[in-house]
Scaffold this motif. Structure first.
Motif, short mmCIF file in Angstrom:
data_model
loop_
_atom_site.label_atom_id
_atom_site.label_comp_id
_atom_site.label_asym_id
_atom_site.label_seq_id
_atom_site.Cartn_x
_atom_site.Cartn_y
_atom_site.Cartn_z
N UNK A 60 0.82 -1.14 -0.02
CA UNK A 60 -0.07 -0.15 -0.10
C UNK A 60 1.00 1.30 0.18
N UNK A 61 1.90 1.37 0.68
CA UNK A 61 2.53 2.63 1.05
C UNK A 61 3.37 2.78 -0.26
N UNK A 62 3.79 1.99 -1.16
CA UNK A 62 4.42 2.26 -2.45
C UNK A 62 3.52 2.26 -3.46
N UNK A 63 2.35 2.00 -3.42
CA UNK A 63 1.22 2.21 -4.47
C UNK A 63 1.32 3.57 -5.17
N UNK A 64 1.47 3.67 -6.28
CA UNK A 64 1.31 4.96 -7.10
C UNK A 64 2.57 5.97 -6.58
N UNK A 65 3.64 5.15 -6.23
CA UNK A 65 4.94 6.04 -5.90
C UNK A 65 5.83 6.00 -6.77
N UNK A 66 6.87 6.85 -7.25
CA UNK A 66 7.93 6.67 -8.00
C UNK A 66 9.22 6.58 -7.12
#
Length: 406
Positions: A52-58
């Protein structure tokens, strides 16, 4: 009794402020010392939390803007720590020192410099490739003549040291200089720092004794703007670093001179602790520092940013964190920073308290408390990614802030 002494010592940490040890039970998640576990288990990386915490994060755009460079100068780093920090004659400062050392996972003081960098590298190995931290230098306290005053300084980290680490490990680190503007060589030092790859300048006015509103800073600001270097400046009350009675120098409104000279200013902690004089009123009443910061954010939309380090700590009002979450118009001007190693001072961030204040879903409690035992950087990032208030959370741009500094 041993635990009680340790908790009393924790009260000496400025990050805890006025919280009494008898109150910690309602905040305490059950951790007193950092166990310094190493190597994030695959079981944690397989959790819903991690996904969840890395979702949609570059990750290539993510940079932690506030990571301290810790050591004792044992590896010719040039780091200096005030002897009071290790003296029984100064119990509060000694307690701070012990908690910082534990948070940094330094076991042997004779190898403090190398152990800390090794720990930082191991934390980055756990994180997705591209995630970077900005290592901070820290200048001495200086008097009005621009002379360094060691007796009033808590510690010193010369610019050359974090610059050398960033040069050696460019895939993990950027670095930030610290230059007192009253120094006679301030402009030369600024140009040298830029040539060495610095992405900004770090100030802590109450501890370093600089007035950001002083005309003495004007030439320094003009050179900063010319070199496109951001100013990361503490605002609000400062507790974690001891200094002389100069708290008013942390007044957010004193940053107007820098802003008016075109400097990109990043206000550390969003001034979420303490009070300062309202300089816009003749009577100069004491006013919540956060309210003064909010006023600045309304005035300077082009070059003022707020930084989130320390906003999770138990001495910060949850209402201020709630405001930052819900005021989504600000999110493009918020910058994530951890203030590491402080997130690894285990009692300073209370998952229990965040849940009780409806800022965090209880379903994350167990996994967050496991994660914090391995990686303070990842823990701080994860908590902020999972915060919510009335359906609002910090969006990806709050964390993808590489463009603010590079």
């Amino acid at each position: 009794m041993k635990r009680r002494r340790l908790i009393k010592g924790l009260i000496g940490l400025g990050a805890v402020g006025g919280i009494g040890y008898w109150q910690l039970s309602k905040h305490w998640d059950g951790f007193l010392q950092n166990p310094c576990k190493q190597g994030l288990p695959q079981a944690i990386k397989d959790t819903t939390l991690w996904q969840t915490i890395w979702q949609d994060i570059d990750p290539s755009k993510v940079i932690d803007s506030h990571v301290h460079t810790i050591g004792l100068g044992d590896a010719n780093s040039g780091i200096w720590v005030n002897p009071n920090m290790q003296s029984w004659l100064h119990p509060i400062q000694q307690a701070q020192f012990k908690f910082y050392m534990n948070a940094a996972c330094i076991e042997n003081p004779e190898h403090a410099d190398s152990e800390y960098i090794s720990r930082l590298l191991s934390l980055h190995y756990d994180l997705p490739r591209g995630f970077k931290s900005m290592l901070l230098a820290f200048d001495y306290h200086h008097n009005e003549k621009g002379q360094a005053v060691k007796d009033l300084s808590t510690f010193y980290v010369p610019n050359d040291y974090p610059a050398s680490i960033a040069k050696k490990h460019p895939e993990y680190f950027e670095w930030v200089a610290s230059i007192h503007p009253y120094r006679t060589d301030a402009i030369d030092a600024l140009e040298k720092a830029k040539a060495q790859g610095a992405v900004g300048v770090k100030w802590l006015p109450p501890a370093q004794n600089m007035d950001p509103l002083s005309a003495k800073c004007t030439a320094f600001y003009q050179k900063m703007a010319q070199l496109d270097l951001a100013l990361i400046c503490h605002a609000g009350t400062e507790k974690a670093v001891q200094g002389s009675d100069t708290q008013e120098l942390g007044n957010p409104l004193r940053l107007r001179r820098a802003l008016d000279n075109g400097v990109k200013v990043v206000v550390a902690h969003c001034a979420t602790l303490g009070e300062n004089q309202d300089l816009d009123k003749a009577s100069r009443p004491m006013t919540d520092s956060f309210e003064l910061f909010k006023r600045l954010m309304d005035e300077y939309s082009d070059n003022l940013y707020g930084e989130l380090s320390a906003t999770l700590q138990i001495n910060r009002a949850p209402e201020k964190l709630r405001f930052l979450l819900e005021n989504t118009d600000w999110h493009s001007r918020l910058v994530n920073g951890s203030d590491y190693p402080l997130p690894a001072v285990m009692p300073l961030i209370s998952i229990k308290s965040l849940i009780r204040n409806d800022l965090l879903d209880v379903k994350w409690q167990q996994d967050l408390n496991l994660l914090r035992q391995y990686n303070g950087l990842a823990f701080d990032f994860a908590v902020k990614r999972l915060l919510q208030s009335n359906g609002n959370s910090f969006s990806a741009p709050v964390f993808e802030t590489y463009n603010v500094f590079k």
